[in-house]
Scaffold this motif. Structure first.
Motif, PDB file in Angstrom:
ATOM      1  N   MET A 174       0.814  -1.214   0.000  1.00 48.34           N
ATOM      2  CA  MET A 174       0.000   0.000   0.000  1.00 48.34           C
ATOM      3  C   MET A 174       0.854   1.273   0.000  1.00 48.34           C
ATOM      4  O   MET A 174       0.388   2.346  -0.366  1.00 48.34           O
ATOM      5  N   GLU A 175       2.130   1.147   0.374  1.00 49.51           N
ATOM      6  CA  GLU A 175       2.988   2.327   0.471  1.00 49.51           C
ATOM      7  C   GLU A 175       3.981   2.448  -0.684  1.00 49.51           C
ATOM      8  O   GLU A 175       4.778   3.374  -0.719  1.00 49.51           O
ATOM      9  N   GLY A 176       3.940   1.492  -1.617  1.00 47.68           N
ATOM     10  CA  GLY A 176       4.807   1.608  -2.784  1.00 47.68           C
ATOM     11  C   GLY A 176       5.768   0.447  -2.927  1.00 47.68           C
ATOM     12  O   GLY A 176       5.672  -0.572  -2.232  1.00 47.68           O
ATOM     13  N   LYS A 177       6.715   0.605  -3.875  1.00 48.84           N
ATOM     14  CA  LYS A 177       7.702  -0.445  -4.137  1.00 48.84           C
ATOM     15  C   LYS A 177       8.542  -0.742  -2.890  1.00 48.84           C
ATOM     16  O   LYS A 177       8.878   0.158  -2.121  1.00 48.84           O
ATOM     17  N   ILE A 178       8.904  -1.993  -2.750  1.00 49.88           N
ATOM     18  CA  ILE A 178       9.722  -2.414  -1.614  1.00 49.88           C
ATOM     19  C   ILE A 178      11.192  -2.267  -1.981  1.00 49.88           C
ATOM     20  O   ILE A 178      11.652  -2.776  -3.003  1.00 49.88           O
ATOM     21  N   VAL A 179      11.930  -1.549  -1.138  1.00 47.61           N
ATOM     22  CA  VAL A 179      13.342  -1.241  -1.391  1.00 47.61           C
ATOM     23  C   VAL A 179      14.169  -1.698  -0.194  1.00 47.61           C
ATOM     24  O   VAL A 179      13.791  -1.478   0.960  1.00 47.61           O
ATOM     25  N   LEU A 180      15.299  -2.342  -0.479  1.00 46.39           N
ATOM     26  CA  LEU A 180      16.265  -2.703   0.550  1.00 46.39           C
ATOM     27  C   LEU A 180      17.544  -1.920   0.286  1.00 46.39           C
ATOM     28  O   LEU A 180      17.885  -1.661  -0.870  1.00 46.39           O
ATOM     29  N   SER A 181      18.265  -1.572   1.346  1.00 48.28           N
ATOM     30  CA  SER A 181      19.466  -0.768   1.165  1.00 48.28           C
ATOM     31  C   SER A 181      20.535  -1.157   2.180  1.00 48.28           C
ATOM     32  O   SER A 181      20.218  -1.527   3.313  1.00 48.28           O
ATOM     33  N   VAL A 182      21.796  -1.085   1.738  1.00 46.32           N
ATOM     34  CA  VAL A 182      22.936  -1.283   2.640  1.00 46.32           C
ATOM     35  C   VAL A 182      23.942  -0.170   2.383  1.00 46.32           C
ATOM     36  O   VAL A 182      24.059   0.339   1.266  1.00 46.32           O
ATOM     37  N   ASP A 183      24.652   0.219   3.435  1.00 46.81           N
ATOM     38  CA  ASP A 183      25.681   1.253   3.313  1.00 46.81           C
ATOM     39  C   ASP A 183      26.774   0.929   4.315  1.00 46.81           C
ATOM     40  O   ASP A 183      26.646   1.197   5.503  1.00 46.81           O
ATOM     41  N   LYS A 194      18.922   9.517   1.596  1.00 49.47           N
ATOM     42  CA  LYS A 194      18.041  10.679   1.416  1.00 49.47           C
ATOM     43  C   LYS A 194      18.191  11.328   0.054  1.00 49.47           C
ATOM     44  O   LYS A 194      17.220  11.542  -0.672  1.00 49.47           O
ATOM     45  N   SER A 195      19.435  11.660  -0.304  1.00 43.83           N
ATOM     46  CA  SER A 195      19.643  12.447  -1.521  1.00 43.83           C
ATOM     47  C   SER A 195      19.494  11.612  -2.785  1.00 43.83           C
ATOM     48  O   SER A 195      18.790  12.013  -3.721  1.00 43.83           O
ATOM     49  N   PHE A 196      20.163  10.465  -2.836  1.00 40.38           N
ATOM     50  CA  PHE A 196      20.141   9.645  -4.053  1.00 40.38           C
ATOM     51  C   PHE A 196      18.856   8.838  -4.182  1.00 40.38           C
ATOM     52  O   PHE A 196      18.104   8.983  -5.149  1.00 40.38           O
ATOM     53  N   LEU A 197      18.579   7.993  -3.224  1.00 46.33           N
ATOM     54  CA  LEU A 197      17.406   7.123  -3.317  1.00 46.33           C
ATOM     55  C   LEU A 197      16.126   7.831  -2.889  1.00 46.33           C
ATOM     56  O   LEU A 197      15.058   7.573  -3.439  1.00 46.33           O
ATOM     57  N   ASN A 198      16.232   8.718  -1.918  1.00 46.58           N
ATOM     58  CA  ASN A 198      15.067   9.389  -1.323  1.00 46.58           C
ATOM     59  C   ASN A 198      14.026   8.351  -0.890  1.00 46.58           C
ATOM     60  O   ASN A 198      12.922   8.281  -1.427  1.00 46.58           O
ATOM     61  N   ILE A 199      14.409   7.563   0.101  1.00 49.48           N
ATOM     62  CA  ILE A 199      13.539   6.516   0.612  1.00 49.48           C
ATOM     63  C   ILE A 199      13.286   6.732   2.102  1.00 49.48           C
ATOM     64  O   ILE A 199      14.039   7.425   2.783  1.00 49.48           O
ATOM     65  N   LYS A 200      12.223   6.133   2.587  1.00 48.43           N
ATOM     66  CA  LYS A 200      11.844   6.264   3.994  1.00 48.43           C
ATOM     67  C   LYS A 200      11.374   4.905   4.500  1.00 48.43           C
ATOM     68  O   LYS A 200      11.047   3.998   3.720  1.00 48.43           O
ATOM     69  N   TYR A 201      11.323   4.768   5.811  1.00 48.97           N
ATOM     70  CA  TYR A 201      10.789   3.547   6.392  1.00 48.97           C
ATOM     71  C   TYR A 201       9.275   3.507   6.222  1.00 48.97           C
ATOM     72  O   TYR A 201       8.600   4.535   6.328  1.00 48.97           O
ATOM     73  N   PRO A 202       8.713   2.334   6.000  1.00 50.70           N
ATOM     74  CA  PRO A 202       7.259   2.221   5.907  1.00 50.70           C
ATOM     75  C   PRO A 202       6.619   2.264   7.288  1.00 50.70           C
ATOM     76  O   PRO A 202       7.291   2.087   8.307  1.00 50.70           O
ATOM     77  N   ASP A 203       5.340   2.505   7.289  1.00 50.71           N
ATOM     78  CA  ASP A 203       4.578   2.544   8.538  1.00 50.71           C
ATOM     79  C   ASP A 203       4.127   1.122   8.875  1.00 50.71           C
ATOM     80  O   ASP A 203       2.966   0.757   8.700  1.00 50.71           O
ATOM     81  N   ASP A 204       5.061   0.298   9.382  1.00 52.01           N
ATOM     82  CA  ASP A 204       4.731  -1.103   9.648  1.00 52.01           C
ATOM     83  C   ASP A 204       5.323  -1.552  10.981  1.00 52.01           C
ATOM     84  O   ASP A 204       5.972  -0.781  11.691  1.00 52.01           O
ATOM     85  N   SER A 205       5.100  -2.807  11.311  1.00 49.66           N
ATOM     86  CA  SER A 205       5.527  -3.330  12.611  1.00 49.66           C
ATOM     87  C   SER A 205       7.039  -3.311  12.769  1.00 49.66           C
ATOM     88  O   SER A 205       7.545  -3.121  13.881  1.00 49.66           O
ATOM     89  N   ASN A 206       7.779  -3.524  11.682  1.00 52.21           N
ATOM     90  CA  ASN A 206       9.241  -3.455  11.758  1.00 52.21           C
ATOM     91  C   ASN A 206       9.690  -2.088  12.262  1.00 52.21           C
ATOM     92  O   ASN A 206      10.531  -1.981  13.154  1.00 52.21           O
ATOM     93  N   GLN A 207       9.113  -1.055  11.677  1.00 55.20           N
ATOM     94  CA  GLN A 207       9.519   0.289  12.046  1.00 55.20           C
ATOM     95  C   GLN A 207       9.056   0.663  13.447  1.00 55.20           C
ATOM     96  O   GLN A 207       9.788   1.301  14.208  1.00 55.20           O
ATOM     97  N   HIS A 208       7.820   0.282  13.801  1.00 59.59           N
ATOM     98  CA  HIS A 208       7.318   0.606  15.137  1.00 59.59           C
ATOM     99  C   HIS A 208       8.152  -0.070  16.219  1.00 59.59           C
ATOM    100  O   HIS A 208       8.480   0.538  17.241  1.00 59.59           O
TER     101      HIS A 208
END
Length: 349
Positions: A174-183, A194-208
């Motif tokens: 419901m929040e869009g494409k699923i993206v994984l990232s490592v740095d 933030k600058s390149f991918l511009n991604i955020k955590y979803p509003d889900d149980s993992n984040q809470h």
């Protein structure tokens, strides 16, 4: 978290990204890589292995409309076949180049890859991978010349871990494409996420789950440890982990009633929570489902050690919330004018 056993590479291209801040330019390839068998068998796990253990996912973000997010747009062109793979990959590198706004942003090789048969949860999907290799390692290369072996130094990529990478799955919720990232070269937290991918955590149980345990960890470090000591800090963290293990749904009011013994402690926690939410731009939910994956990862970050200025450390088990209160006693010796801990036990391990 993905599985890569059946994954394959459909297309892969390598470019070099410069840094506009110091005048280095991009260098583009005009064709995809043609692998020999040995290289293919090495590079496939090298690129995908970092994402096997990644528990947290992201979603694309944009201040006005997520459809205007550049990497979201480019990945959609590749998934749909509307864009030429080589051309779109060049646009991706150009966008990465535009984010190099300081001298500390490193140049490097950029791999853009189209994967097939990535397993996510219980289904298979395509994925677009973008990888930036910033560091190369010197190694010795031996060679035969006129019946004698000689040696020289070359630089190359270590086939251990990527410096920066993302995996964009061709699947959405419901929040869009699923993206994984490592740095693994996290010298600038804003540059990649933030600058390149511009991604955020979803509003889900993992984040809470992550948000709440990080709140508790910082509260223990900034409030409990300075004012009440390491034992009280460790007790609180152990009780927090135990509460999450025992409850599938976290209710914040129930948490405070069970963890804290006095109203003053509850008020301290509530005051700190308000400050923490403001300073970190997060919203702590009053009730949420527990993510076992996120709990396991956050638990590994919790340190329950009491470090003393006499070069002695007492390590407590975060999975034994009652042990500290029952077998560890804190006091003050009037003769030595020093604090002390008394530890009770039956046998040494």
């Amino acid at each position: 978290m993905i599985k890569r056993q059946k994954a394959s590479i459909k297309d892969l291209i390598i470019h070099k990204v410069g840094n506009k801040f110091n005048g280095t330019k991009n260098a583009f390839s005009d064709a995809t890589v043609h692998f020999d068998e040995a290289t293919y068998q090495l590079i496939l796990p090298y690129l995908l292995k970092p994402f096997v253990s990644v528990a947290e996912t992201y979603r694309f973000n944009h201040h006005s409309n997520v459809d205007l997010n550049e990497i979201n747009t480019y990945s959609e062109q590749l998934f749909s076949g509307e864009g030429n793979f080589v051309d779109v990959s060049k646009h991706i590198v150009t966008h990465l180049f535009e984010q190099s706004n300081s001298a500390q942003i490193k140049t490097g090789d950029v791999f853009v890859c189209h994967f097939e048969n990535i397993q996510y949860q219980d289904y298979f999907t395509d994925a677009i991978g973008i990888f930036k290799i910033e560091n190369k390692t010197e190694f010795f290369q031996t060679y035969l010349e006129q019946n004698n072996y000689d040696i020289l130094v070359q630089k190359g990529i270590q086939a251990k871990k990527v410096d920066k990478g993302c995996l964009i799955l061709n699947t959405s919720d419901m929040e869009g494409k699923i993206v994984l990232s490592v740095d693994n070269n996290n010298y600038d937290t804003q540059y990649w996420i933030k600058s390149f991918l511009n991604i955020k955590y979803p509003d889900d149980s993992n984040q809470h789950t992550k948000n709440y345990i990080e709140l508790c960890r910082e509260f223990s470090k900034e409030v409990l440890q300075p004012h009440f000591g390491g034992q009280e800090q460790s007790n609180f963290l152990a009780k927090t982990v135990d509460f999450f293990k025992e409850n599938e749904i976290i209710n914040v009011e129930t948490f405070k009633e069970e963890i804290f013994e006095t109203e003053d402690q509850i008020q301290q926690f509530e005051d700190y929570k308000k400050t923490y939410e403001t300073e970190n731009s997060v919203l702590i939910r009053n009730q949420f489902d527990v993510s076992e994956v996120a709990l396991k990862k956050q638990k590994q970050k919790i340190k329950t050690e009491i470090k003393l200025d006499t070069n002695i450390q007492i390590k407590l088990d975060v999975d034994a919330p009652d042990a500290s209160a029952e077998y560890l006693e804190r006091g003050y010796d009037e003769t030595k004018k020093m604090h002390f801990y008394k530890v009770f036990f039956n046998e040494e391990g």
